[in-house]
Design a protein around this motif. Structure first.
Motif, mmCIF file in Angstrom:
data_model
loop_
_atom_site.group_PDB
_atom_site.id
_atom_site.type_symbol
_atom_site.label_atom_id
_atom_site.label_comp_id
_atom_site.label_asym_id
_atom_site.label_seq_id
_atom_site.Cartn_x
_atom_site.Cartn_y
_atom_site.Cartn_z
ATOM 1 N N ARG A 34 6.663 -19.687 35.858
ATOM 2 C CA ARG A 34 5.428 -20.451 36.050
ATOM 3 C C ARG A 34 5.726 -21.916 36.349
ATOM 4 O O ARG A 34 5.105 -22.529 37.219
ATOM 5 N N HIS A 35 6.670 -22.479 35.602
ATOM 6 C CA HIS A 35 7.016 -23.886 35.815
ATOM 7 C C HIS A 35 7.617 -24.069 37.207
ATOM 8 O O HIS A 35 7.327 -25.058 37.884
ATOM 9 N N ALA A 38 4.849 -24.075 39.721
ATOM 10 C CA ALA A 38 4.111 -25.341 39.625
ATOM 11 C C ALA A 38 4.902 -26.477 40.250
ATOM 12 O O ALA A 38 4.334 -27.348 40.932
ATOM 13 N N ALA A 41 4.659 -26.174 43.976
ATOM 14 C CA ALA A 41 3.296 -26.441 44.432
ATOM 15 C C ALA A 41 2.965 -27.925 44.405
ATOM 16 O O ALA A 41 2.183 -28.414 45.227
ATOM 17 N N PHE A 72 -3.100 -17.323 37.082
ATOM 18 C CA PHE A 72 -2.263 -18.526 37.127
ATOM 19 C C PHE A 72 -2.027 -18.964 38.567
ATOM 20 O O PHE A 72 -1.976 -20.163 38.861
ATOM 21 N N LYS A 75 -5.103 -20.858 39.604
ATOM 22 C CA LYS A 75 -5.169 -22.151 38.932
ATOM 23 C C LYS A 75 -4.154 -23.135 39.515
ATOM 24 O O LYS A 75 -4.428 -24.333 39.630
ATOM 25 N N THR A 76 -2.983 -22.628 39.885
ATOM 26 C CA THR A 76 -1.966 -23.494 40.487
ATOM 27 C C THR A 76 -2.444 -24.006 41.838
ATOM 28 O O THR A 76 -2.218 -25.173 42.189
ATOM 29 N N TYR A 79 -4.983 -26.711 41.064
ATOM 30 C CA TYR A 79 -4.323 -27.906 40.545
ATOM 31 C C TYR A 79 -3.600 -28.659 41.677
ATOM 32 O O TYR A 79 -3.706 -29.888 41.790
ATOM 33 N N ALA A 80 -2.853 -27.920 42.489
ATOM 34 C CA ALA A 80 -2.082 -28.561 43.559
ATOM 35 C C ALA A 80 -2.989 -29.307 44.525
ATOM 36 O O ALA A 80 -2.634 -30.363 45.044
ATOM 37 N N VAL A 517 2.629 -26.945 32.283
ATOM 38 C CA VAL A 517 2.122 -25.626 32.655
ATOM 39 C C VAL A 517 0.774 -25.379 32.002
ATOM 40 O O VAL A 517 -0.139 -24.801 32.610
ATOM 41 N N ILE A 520 -2.100 -26.801 33.850
ATOM 42 C CA ILE A 520 -2.548 -25.935 34.941
ATOM 43 C C ILE A 520 -3.355 -24.763 34.388
ATOM 44 O O ILE A 520 -4.401 -24.398 34.936
ATOM 45 N N GLU A 521 -2.885 -24.189 33.281
ATOM 46 C CA GLU A 521 -3.589 -23.045 32.688
ATOM 47 C C GLU A 521 -5.001 -23.410 32.254
ATOM 48 O O GLU A 521 -5.883 -22.555 32.210
#
Length: 528
Positions: A34-35, A38, A41, A72, A75-76, A79-80, A517, A520-521
């Motif tokens: 996940r990291h 992110a 992104a 996720f 959401k990423t 967020y991006a 992370v 973002i979540e």
């Protein structure tokens, strides 16, 4: 007697052994899935950088996007786009989501594909075949149709600027079914089919009439007062005079004005009465800066490039920088910021893009972060580093632009991320927060076994300063870090002002592992 070099005792806890290698081949800590997604992104522009090529970034993102759950992934993407202000990566993640969970894409589509450029990016990525198909598919096609059916005339006009694909290409692909007469006429006008001119919406109709009058040499209907409220790119190929250009500037958005200051200077805009004051007022307006979602480094670009504009305009850009850095935290305690000024940091921050390559380098962004922290934290210590710490004195009362330029003027050589930490240990200095801004490609201090030198030096600092925290800001796409993520260490990627807020939150007590992370979540998936 044992070999004391081999079995040397080091202060602090035993740092965890490195489990990966960076792009330079030195030991590092790999990001979790996940990291890692992110990180790419928030920093990847899918162009070749000093350490990573565009194809590798694309392949990494596509692999990682399949390894995370679709919530996720969505959401990423949000967020991006919304916090990181990225363009290519959010569109790519949305295209992947179109293959994996179209219902979830529908819920976030408007927040990721929030303008015409993003729409064109999304369509081009889908039809490229990189995400698994070369057609839009019925449901993504419907989302594009809905965007076209709901966009205002101004949004459609703005979307019509640009190519690969053009908006006309998109319209021909998806065949929108307009409910309004003006929209039907506008689409026909866009793709070059016969249309009822009287049915065109106001700005487009005014543009057609202005263009005819201007090209025919008539004065009536072609004065500056007749200039239509359309994107200026639609007008610049026409034989405009200085008064026309002044009107264009007066009608421009904040971003448009920021991007075209030198063009305005060439066309006599600042010689028109009142125009310098009017544009300076716009540029320094905090609300306009906030709504433009400008990245601080874009202001640095404008300031450095605006060599032929009045001093009042350059002063306004400096005021705008202060407004853009509203998220920079005031941090209690002893703060040290360490911008990487090594040779690799001289590469363009958004990668190689041919003639469109940004003039802003990674070192400029690192210097800007450091200068901004100094501005809000006058006692902050700055330790620029390459293979060693480079001594530089900054005046916290100087502008962010001035101090950033001073920092960006030093450096070169190899990269040793541990250098500032080692010097702090040699001085036995006490610290509460250390912020390292780098591309993370440390190799001068590489170890063959065990922990990275950065983590070894950080553990030594923790002996003296048990509550100290370390933030590593990575501004280039990569898969590893020199400091492992844990309660007292945060790794975050990107170069938008959202990074400053996270640094402040972390310094103020957000001590859980995986802080970024979780940011973002926490993004909502409901349409907004």
């Amino acid at each position: 007697m044992v070999n004391t070099q081999l079995f040397k005792t080091t202060p602090g806890k035993l740092a965890p052994a490195a489990d990966a290698a960076n792009q330079s081949g030195a030991r590092a800590y790999g990001y979790k899935t996940r990291h890692h997604l992110a990180q790419l992104a928030a920093t990847g522009c899918m162009t070749s950088t000093f350490h990573a090529d565009a194809q590798a970034q694309l392949e990494n993102v596509l692999t990682l996007a399949q390894d995370v759950d679709t919530a996720f992934l969505a959401k990423t993407a949000v967020y991006a786009r919304q916090a990181g202000h990225m363009k290519d990566m959010p569109a790519l993640l949305a295209a992947v989501l179109a293959q994996r969970d179209i219902a979830l894409l529908q819920s976030v589509f408007g927040r990721v594909i929030d303008n015409g450029k993003m729409l064109r990016n999304f369509v081009q990525i889908l039809r490229s075949g990189q995400t698994g198909r070369k057609s839009l598919g019925s449901r993504p096609k419907k989302l594009v149709q809905q965007w076209l059916a709901n966009a205002s005339e101004q949004r459609l006009l703005q979307a019509s600027i640009g190519a690969d694909p053009t908006l006309a290409d998109v319209v021909r692909m998806v065949h929108p079914k307009p409910a309004e007469a003006w929209r039907a006429a506008w689409f026909a006008w866009l793709i070059g089919r016969p249309y009822d001119e009287a049915a065109l919406p106001p700005a487009t109709l005014a543009y057609e009439r202005f263009k005819r009058a201007l090209l025919s040499g008539k004065t009536e209907g072609a004065t500056a007062e007749d200039l239509p409220p359309v994107p200026f790119q639609m007008l610049t190929a026409l034989p405009l005079n200085d008064a026309h250009w002044a009107r264009i500037a007066a009608q421009g958005s904040w971003q448009m004005v920021r991007q075209n200051l030198n063009a305005f200077a060439r066309h006599g805009v600042f010689e028109q009465p009142g125009m310098t004051a009017q544009l300076a007022t716009l540029l320094r307006d905090p609300e306009a800066v906030a709504s433009a979602r400008v990245m601080p480094y874009q202001l640095m670009t404008a300031f450095n490039a605006a060599s032929d504009v009045p001093a009042e305009i350059r002063d306004a850009l400096q005021d705008a920088m202060e407004a853009a850095l509203v998220n920079v935290p005031a941090i209690e305690g002893r703060v040290v910021v360490c911008p990487d000024v090594s040779g690799s940091m001289s590469s363009a921050v958004t990668g190689w893009r041919g003639s469109a390559t940004s003039a802003v380098r990674c070192i400029d962004v690192a210097a800007l972060v450091a200068a901004a922290l100094v501005r809000k934290n006058p006692r902050c210590r700055v330790m620029p580093f390459e293979q060693r710490v480079v001594p530089v004195k900054l005046n916290p009362r100087d502008s962010v632009m001035t101090n950033a330029a001073k920092l960006a003027a030093v450096g070169g050589g190899g990269t040793s991320v541990s250098a500032p930490l080692r010097q702090l240990n040699e001085e036995r200095a006490d610290v509460d927060l250390v912020v390292i801004v780098s591309d993370n490609e440390s190799w001068i201090d590489a170890r063959r076994h065990g922990a990275t030198e950065t983590m070894t030096q950080w553990e030594a600092i923790k002996v003296r300063c048990p509550t100290a925290r370390l933030v590593c800001i990575d501004i280039q796409p990569g898969a590893s870090t020199q400091a492992v993520e844990r309660k007292d260490v945060m790794n975050v990627g990107g170069f938008s002002d959202a990074v400053f807020r996270m640094v402040g939150d972390f310094a103020g007590g957000a001590t859980e592992v995986g802080h970024w992370v979780r940011e973002i979540e926490r993004m909502a998936l409901d349409p907004q």
